[in-house]
Design a protein around this motif. Structure first.
Motif, PDB file in Angstrom:
ATOM      1  N   THR A   1      46.817  35.158  34.469  1.00  0.00           N
ATOM      2  CA  THR A   1      46.783  35.562  35.887  1.00  0.00           C
ATOM      3  C   THR A   1      46.276  36.993  36.052  1.00  0.00           C
ATOM      4  O   THR A   1      45.121  37.219  36.416  1.00  0.00           O
ATOM      5  N   SER A   2      47.112  37.975  35.766  1.00  0.00           N
ATOM      6  CA  SER A   2      46.748  39.369  36.049  1.00  0.00           C
ATOM      7  C   SER A   2      45.607  39.869  35.172  1.00  0.00           C
ATOM      8  O   SER A   2      44.759  40.644  35.628  1.00  0.00           O
ATOM      9  N   ASP A   3      45.557  39.442  33.904  1.00  0.00           N
ATOM     10  CA  ASP A   3      44.480  39.914  33.029  1.00  0.00           C
ATOM     11  C   ASP A   3      43.127  39.338  33.444  1.00  0.00           C
ATOM     12  O   ASP A   3      42.116  40.051  33.445  1.00  0.00           O
ATOM     13  N   ILE A   4      43.105  38.068  33.792  1.00  0.00           N
ATOM     14  CA  ILE A   4      41.844  37.474  34.257  1.00  0.00           C
ATOM     15  C   ILE A   4      41.421  38.105  35.583  1.00  0.00           C
ATOM     16  O   ILE A   4      40.228  38.314  35.842  1.00  0.00           O
ATOM     17  N   ASP A   5      42.392  38.450  36.431  1.00  0.00           N
ATOM     18  CA  ASP A   5      42.070  39.122  37.687  1.00  0.00           C
ATOM     19  C   ASP A   5      41.466  40.502  37.432  1.00  0.00           C
ATOM     20  O   ASP A   5      40.550  40.932  38.138  1.00  0.00           O
ATOM     21  N   ALA A   6      41.966  41.209  36.411  1.00  0.00           N
ATOM     22  CA  ALA A   6      41.405  42.517  36.062  1.00  0.00           C
ATOM     23  C   ALA A   6      39.968  42.380  35.576  1.00  0.00           C
ATOM     24  O   ALA A   6      39.106  43.220  35.881  1.00  0.00           O
ATOM     25  N   VAL A   7      39.686  41.320  34.815  1.00  0.00           N
ATOM     26  CA  VAL A   7      38.310  41.063  34.358  1.00  0.00           C
ATOM     27  C   VAL A   7      37.407  40.777  35.552  1.00  0.00           C
ATOM     28  O   VAL A   7      36.269  41.241  35.622  1.00  0.00           O
ATOM     29  N   ARG A   8      37.918  40.015  36.529  1.00  0.00           N
ATOM     30  CA  ARG A   8      37.139  39.710  37.729  1.00  0.00           C
ATOM     31  C   ARG A   8      36.811  40.981  38.513  1.00  0.00           C
ATOM     32  O   ARG A   8      35.688  41.151  39.015  1.00  0.00           O
ATOM     33  N   ASN A   9      37.763  41.907  38.607  1.00  0.00           N
ATOM     34  CA  ASN A   9      37.506  43.174  39.294  1.00  0.00           C
ATOM     35  C   ASN A   9      36.453  43.998  38.575  1.00  0.00           C
ATOM     36  O   ASN A   9      35.644  44.686  39.211  1.00  0.00           O
ATOM     37  N   MET A  10      36.449  43.941  37.256  1.00  0.00           N
ATOM     38  CA  MET A  10      35.435  44.663  36.484  1.00  0.00           C
ATOM     39  C   MET A  10      34.052  44.067  36.726  1.00  0.00           C
ATOM     40  O   MET A  10      33.067  44.803  36.917  1.00  0.00           O
ATOM     41  N   VAL A  11      33.976  42.739  36.745  1.00  0.00           N
ATOM     42  CA  VAL A  11      32.685  42.058  36.895  1.00  0.00           C
ATOM     43  C   VAL A  11      32.180  42.137  38.334  1.00  0.00           C
ATOM     44  O   VAL A  11      30.980  42.316  38.562  1.00  0.00           O
ATOM     45  N   GLY A  12      33.072  42.009  39.327  1.00  0.00           N
ATOM     46  CA  GLY A  12      32.656  41.988  40.728  1.00  0.00           C
ATOM     47  C   GLY A  12      32.504  43.373  41.339  1.00  0.00           C
ATOM     48  O   GLY A  12      31.406  43.960  41.334  1.00  0.00           O
TER      49      GLY A  12
ATOM     50  N   TRP B   1      36.333  55.474  39.938  1.00  0.00           N
ATOM     51  CA  TRP B   1      37.032  54.224  40.234  1.00  0.00           C
ATOM     52  C   TRP B   1      36.456  53.079  39.400  1.00  0.00           C
ATOM     53  O   TRP B   1      37.197  52.243  38.866  1.00  0.00           O
ATOM     54  N   VAL B   2      35.126  53.061  39.267  1.00  0.00           N
ATOM     55  CA  VAL B   2      34.463  52.025  38.474  1.00  0.00           C
ATOM     56  C   VAL B   2      34.855  52.150  37.004  1.00  0.00           C
ATOM     57  O   VAL B   2      35.100  51.136  36.327  1.00  0.00           O
TER      58      VAL B   2
END
Length: 357
Positions: free
Chosen positions: A125-136, A299-300
């Motif tokens: 959940t949270s780790d995959i969401d962190a990856v999504r924030n990095m990619v998006g 931030w990035v």
């Protein structure tokens, strides 16, 4: 970027290539957004400088209309930018989570005996969401920052090389600050995610074993333990917030110093007549446009460090393999006959439980 980082980020390559059309259109939208946004200060410069001449209301209306059109077009492409890059990141999140779950189904019982269920849930959940924030948002803001810097700096140099050099004196300090804080954010975020996994695992174990907890009257002990784990989680978050909270004020400070120097020396140039008022206003506008990308860069970097830390945690599970696995090209056949067990042994980890069966 070291070899370890490249090998971790390599996991995202097939997902990025799958939606390459969205990425291409997204980067085109980013470029057009920044182009029309950077056109506004130049149009404003022309409008202000034209006031010295016999400018008519029609000319001013044309400049105002051009600025309005550039703003509207920039906003439209900004919308398409988000509808392509952010949507692509959501699709990658969906595919990655499905592949992660599919991989979990291939692992056997010994793996789950050693890995807490709550830890797996936290990573899914949270780790995959962190990856999504990095990619998006991470890639979107990074590309916008690079394009803004690449286009604004030549325009600033065209207006005044001296003021450009003066305003860039604080940039090395900002760069060092970004590098230092980026490393600290990665270390502290990894500890935060580890503690979050511990909390999730503890909650899951208590829910699944609630009968045992009640049978031994351990409710208050478990409540106290859960409270202590959450206090550790809060302390680790506060530790990262203290570091992260330094960044934006520092960017604002150094950006403000650069702005003060530009106003002082640029104002003198306008007073002496070596620079027009329109050029001065346009230069300050471009400088202000650069301050946010520099803050955004921090931030990035934070998103990248968090996403990389989470990707490392996910890779630990994706690299796991079942103890017993079918060989490539194995054929499934119907078994005919009898099965005889003789001299069978069974061990749990390194402890032999049964033997001679």
């Amino acid at each position: 970027m070291n070899k370890g980082n490249r090998s971790v980020l390599w996991l995202l390559k097939p997902y990025l290539l799958k939606y390459k059309k969205l990425w291409i259109w997204g980067f085109v939208s980013v470029a057009l957004t920044d182009i029309f946004m950077l056109a506004n200060p130049w149009l404003l410069k022309r409008a202000i400088d034209s006031l010295k001449e016999n400018v008519t209301t029609i000319h001013l209306a044309l400049y105002a209309g051009a600025i309005l059109c550039a703003t509207i077009i920039s906003s439209v492409f900004r919308y398409f930018m988000r509808q392509t890059l952010i949507v692509a990141s959501r699709k990658i999140e969906y595919d990655f989570r499905n592949d992660f779950f599919t991989h979990l189904l291939t692992l056997d019982r010994p793996y789950y005996n050693k890995r807490p269920t709550g830890d797996i849930m936290a990573r899914a959940t949270s780790d995959i969401d962190a990856v999504r924030n990095m990619v998006g948002p991470g890639i979107m803001n990074l590309s916008s920052t690079i394009i803004t810097l690449a286009m604004a700096l030549p325009l600033m140099i065209t207006i005044s090389p001296k003021l450009t050099l003066l305003s860039m004196t604080t940039m090395p300090v900002i760069t060092l600050l970004v590098l230092f804080l980026g490393r600290e954010v990665e270390k502290r975020y990894t500890k935060i995610q580890e503690q979050y996994s511990n909390i999730t695992a503890d909650a899951q174990e208590n829910f699944s074993g609630i009968r045992v907890v009640k049978a031994y009257v351990q409710e208050q002990a478990e409540v106290d333990n859960f409270s202590d784990m959450n206090l550790i989680y809060i302390k680790r978050n506060m530790s990262m917030i203290k570091i992260w909270g330094m960044f934006f004020p520092a960017i604002a400070l150094f950006g403000g110093v650069a702005l003060i120097m530009v106003v002082w020396f640029g104002g003198k140039a306008v007073a002496l007549g070596t620079m027009t008022l329109g050029s001065f206003v346009a230069f300050i506008s471009y400088l202000l446009m650069l301050i946010w990308p520099m803050a955004s860069l921090g931030w990035v970097i934070g998103l990248y460090q968090r996403g990389k830390a989470s990707l490392i945690r996910l890779k630990e599970i994706l690299d796991a393999r079942p103890v017993v696995a079918d060989k490539p090209g194995a054929i499934s056949r119907k078994i005919i006959g009898k099965i005889k067990l003789q001299g069978l042994r069974f061990a749990y980890d390194s402890s032999e439980i049964l033997k001679g069966i």
